[in-house]
Each structure stands twice: as structure tokens, then as C-alpha cells.
Motif scaffolding. Structure first.
Motif, PDB file in Angstrom:
ATOM      1  N   ALA A 104     -11.383   4.029   7.860  1.00 30.53           N
ATOM      2  CA  ALA A 104     -10.398   3.280   7.087  1.00 30.53           C
ATOM      3  C   ALA A 104     -10.682   3.383   5.594  1.00 30.53           C
ATOM      4  N   ARG A 105     -11.939   3.289   5.215  1.00 30.66           N
ATOM      5  CA  ARG A 105     -12.286   3.394   3.792  1.00 30.66           C
ATOM      6  C   ARG A 105     -11.930   4.772   3.228  1.00 30.66           C
ATOM      7  N   ASP A 143      -1.026   0.578  -6.484  1.00 34.81           N
ATOM      8  CA  ASP A 143      -0.637  -0.757  -6.013  1.00 34.81           C
ATOM      9  C   ASP A 143       0.582  -0.739  -5.102  1.00 34.81           C
ATOM     10  N   GLU A 144       1.349   0.354  -5.119  1.00 32.85           N
ATOM     11  CA  GLU A 144       2.586   0.406  -4.339  1.00 32.85           C
ATOM     12  C   GLU A 144       2.460   1.214  -3.056  1.00 32.85           C
ATOM     13  N   ILE A 145       1.297   1.826  -2.812  1.00 30.97           N
ATOM     14  CA  ILE A 145       1.085   2.544  -1.558  1.00 30.97           C
ATOM     15  C   ILE A 145       0.683   1.552  -0.489  1.00 30.97           C
ATOM     16  N   GLU A 167     -10.773  -3.326   2.088  1.00 30.60           N
ATOM     17  CA  GLU A 167      -9.758  -3.559   1.066  1.00 30.60           C
ATOM     18  C   GLU A 167      -8.885  -2.317   0.923  1.00 30.60           C
ATOM     19  N   GLY A 168      -7.589  -2.533   0.894  1.00 29.49           N
ATOM     20  CA  GLY A 168      -6.663  -1.408   0.790  1.00 29.49           C
ATOM     21  C   GLY A 168      -5.964  -1.092   2.089  1.00 29.49           C
ATOM     22  N   GLY A 209      -5.512 -12.058   7.353  1.00 34.95           N
ATOM     23  CA  GLY A 209      -4.599 -11.924   6.224  1.00 34.95           C
ATOM     24  C   GLY A 209      -3.926 -10.574   6.130  1.00 34.95           C
ATOM     25  N   LYS A 210      -3.962  -9.801   7.224  1.00 36.81           N
ATOM     26  CA  LYS A 210      -3.323  -8.493   7.246  1.00 36.81           C
ATOM     27  C   LYS A 210      -2.107  -8.530   8.167  1.00 36.81           C
ATOM     28  N   ALA A 211      -1.213  -7.578   7.984  1.00 38.32           N
ATOM     29  CA  ALA A 211      -0.017  -7.485   8.827  1.00 38.32           C
ATOM     30  C   ALA A 211      -0.364  -6.794  10.137  1.00 38.32           C
TER      31      ALA A 211
END
Length: 258
Positions: A104-105, A143-145, A167-168, A209-211
């Protein structure tokens, strides 16, 4: 001029449920049709659909002017295909077979320009910048990806806490078909053990806190997963929608001959 606002990412961050559909035809004409049907998001499937970069680009071109948001599922989590998909205009990526936080990172880094990542800086002449018409793209694009990773194995479920802490990563998509097969129930994602695992994963994802996302082929399944807390739910697949309707029409018409 900054990078365009990713309205889908903003909706997920605001816990606004998004209803979507899978697209497997790999044709822009079909994608344009699907973009008129009211879905919040549409998956351009580069993993199992017969897509290449050009067909993905062509589908992005016809979906972009519509109210639907295009989600590109790349074939695998490799930095080179992520770079190409982003430069072709994708803002949201769905990456299959993410089993560990380290994976993921690396995906986050592949989606971001330096110093936060390793995305190449060759987009000035690409579709994503309007062929140079968006001068501030590289300073605002990170920030928009929107990055969605697929958890579709027992290993991914075991590592879900660590993946969610990266994060991300904006969301985790539970892959019911592959997960059920890995759990010993190939072709039976409705098995009780599989469904219990899916529900637990959805709730854990939301608690972090993630979708949370999933694909289901029934309205009953969609309702259930939305009630469990899933934020982005795909409710069908274009090829199956057409096949089901065509088979029913054929059978109904032939019934006149009986």
C-alpha cells in the motif's frame, strides 16, 4: 490553474454513499452510454476487462463530461501502469491484490509526485494537464488523487489494520469473489463465513476513517452492505446487465411460439 477537484474523493471523505457499476466491454461507446444512466461512479476494468491504455483513455474521455466519476482498475499494482493511467487522465485508481501495508505504501508513492512519491514528471504534454493548459497540475495533483486498494485474500484481511494505517490510502475495496475462493469457498461468496468476514472488514475500515467498498450483483446485497457501512458500492456489471436483459427478452419472445 490547479488540478480538477476530485468530487468522488470528496464524497467518500464526507461519508456520502456512492453507487456504481462495473464496465467490462472495454469500449468508449458503451462507456458513454453508461455515463448517461445516473451512476455515481463507473469502473473501467483493466484487470479482467480486455482493456489497454488506449481504450482506458478513450473511456475516460467520454465519461469525464458526465456526472459519473471514472474509477480505473489497473491490472496490477505496478508503478509504470499507475503512471500511465494517471497521465491518461485518471483521478481515482482501484488496485487489485493488495495484501500488505508495504504494498500500500508503494502504491501511494507511485500516485504522488516528489518529494512525497515517485510519479514521473512527464505529464506536461499529456491529457491529464489538458496538454499543458493546467500549469499548476503538478503542485496540486497529489491531493486530488484517490487511491482505493483491494483486500481480496486472507492475508489482506489479516493485515487490514496495517493497510488502513497507511496515509494516502483513501479506501479499501473488499473483493468478494477472490476472497471467498481464498477462504475455501470458490464461487460461493455468500457463504456465511465469507459474509461475516466481509462485514467485519467493512466495519473495521469505517472505524479507521477510511471508505469501504464492494461489488455485489444484487440489490439485496447492496442494501445489506450499505447498512453495514460500505461507502462505495457497485451494484452490477454492464456485460451481465445486457446479457440478462437480452436473455429474458429472447425467452419472452420465443414463448409466443409455444
Amino acid at each position: 490553474m490547479p488540478a480538477p477537484k476530485n468530487t468522488f474523493k470528496a464524497a467518500l471523505a464526507n461519508n456520502q454513499p456512492q453507487i456504481g457499476c462495473w464496465m467490462s466491454f472495454a469500449e468508449a461507446y458503451a462507456a458513454e452510454l453508461m455515463s448517461t444512466t445516473g451512476f455515481d461512479w463507473l469502473v473501467i476494468d483493466g484487470e479482467h476487462g480486455p482493456n489497454d491504455l488506449r481504450s482506458i483513455r478513450d473511456q475516460l474521455m467520454v465519461i469525464d463530461p458526465s456526472p459519473s466519476h471514472a474509477v480505473v482498475r489497473v491490472p496490477y499494482g505496478q508503478d509504470w501502469i499507475i503512471k500511465q493511467a494517471l497521465d491518461a487522465g485518471a483521478q481515482t485508481l482501484l488496485v487489485p491484490l493488495v495484501d500488505t501495508a508495504d504494498q500500500a505504501r508503494e502504491l501511494v508513492r507511485a500516485c504522488r509526485y516528489a518529494p512525497e512519491g515517485i510519479r514521473g514528471m512527464g505529464g506536461a504534454g499529456s491529457r491529464v494537464t489538458g496538454f499543458g493548459a493546467i500549469p499548476d497540475y503538478v503542485t496540486t495533483a497529489n491531493d486530488e488523487i484517490c487511491l482505493l486498494v483491494q483486500a481480496e485474500s486472507r492475508l489482506a484481511i489479516e493485515n487490514l489494520d496495517e493497510i488502513l494505517a497507511v496515509e494516502g490510502v483513501d479506501g479499501v475495496f473488499i473483493g468478494p469473489a477472490d476472497l471467498s475462493a481464498d477462504m475455501g469457498y470458490p464461487g460461493n461468496s455468500e457463504a456465511d463465513e465469507v459474509q461475516d468476514t466481509i462485514e467485519a472488514a467493512i466495519k473495521k475500515t469505517r472505524a479507521a476513517g477510511k471508505a469501504a467498498g464492494i461489488l455485489t450483483l444484487t440489490l439485496e446485497g447492496a442494501k445489506k452492505h450499505l447498512e453495514q457501512g460500505a461507502t462505495f458500492v457497485a451494484v452490477g456489471m454492464d456485460t451481465l446487465v445486457l446479457a440478462k436483459a437480452a436473455r429474458a427478452l429472447s425467452a419472452d419472445a420465443k414463448a409466443f411460439l409455444d
